[in-house]
Design a protein around this motif. Sequence first.
Motif, PDB file in Angstrom:
ATOM      1  N   PRO A  22       0.832  -1.214   0.000  1.00 31.99           N
ATOM      2  CA  PRO A  22       0.000   0.000   0.000  1.00 31.99           C
ATOM      3  C   PRO A  22       0.870   1.269   0.000  1.00 31.99           C
ATOM      4  O   PRO A  22       1.857   1.375   0.718  1.00 31.99           O
ATOM      5  N   GLY A  23       0.516   2.195  -0.830  1.00 33.29           N
ATOM      6  CA  GLY A  23       1.207   3.474  -0.887  1.00 33.29           C
ATOM      7  C   GLY A  23       2.462   3.484  -1.747  1.00 33.29           C
ATOM      8  O   GLY A  23       3.057   4.541  -1.945  1.00 33.29           O
ATOM      9  N   LEU A  24       2.893   2.330  -2.269  1.00 38.68           N
ATOM     10  CA  LEU A  24       4.117   2.298  -3.073  1.00 38.68           C
ATOM     11  C   LEU A  24       3.954   3.104  -4.359  1.00 38.68           C
ATOM     12  O   LEU A  24       4.816   3.910  -4.706  1.00 38.68           O
ATOM     13  N   MET A  25       2.850   2.890  -5.049  1.00 35.05           N
ATOM     14  CA  MET A  25       2.638   3.604  -6.309  1.00 35.05           C
ATOM     15  C   MET A  25       2.539   5.108  -6.072  1.00 35.05           C
ATOM     16  O   MET A  25       3.072   5.901  -6.846  1.00 35.05           O
ATOM     17  N   ALA A  26       1.908   5.525  -4.969  1.00 34.21           N
ATOM     18  CA  ALA A  26       1.810   6.955  -4.662  1.00 34.21           C
ATOM     19  C   ALA A  26       3.196   7.542  -4.405  1.00 34.21           C
ATOM     20  O   ALA A  26       3.508   8.652  -4.859  1.00 34.21           O
TER      21      ALA A  26
END
Length: 114
Positions: A22-26
Amino acid sequence: MDDQTLESLFEQARAAPPELPPGLMARVLEDARILQPAGDTVGWRGWVRAIGGLPALSGLVTATCVGFWLGFAPPVGMPDLAGQVLGQQDDIELEIATDLTGFGWDIEEGNADG
């Protein structure tokens, strides 16, 4: 390992694709946004940067100058488009064009005979 075994392994991998944390792409997109150059996109500097910088601009200017030069003062053997548009035609250029294309040989033969 044969093709069938390899294909079954690929099918297993396609069936369960890995999940991103979670949050890696952001975070990746935020890093990419930060690393983008903040340049001016307004005015002539933005236009020069958009076409590729000064090397591209110098190539564009050179090609334009050569195009105008060949358009208004073509080498011998090339048609003079500017002269044709303006209604000017030299006898020498007509003679060279006749020699190159073969057009008008029957006219010259007819004039020589009579």
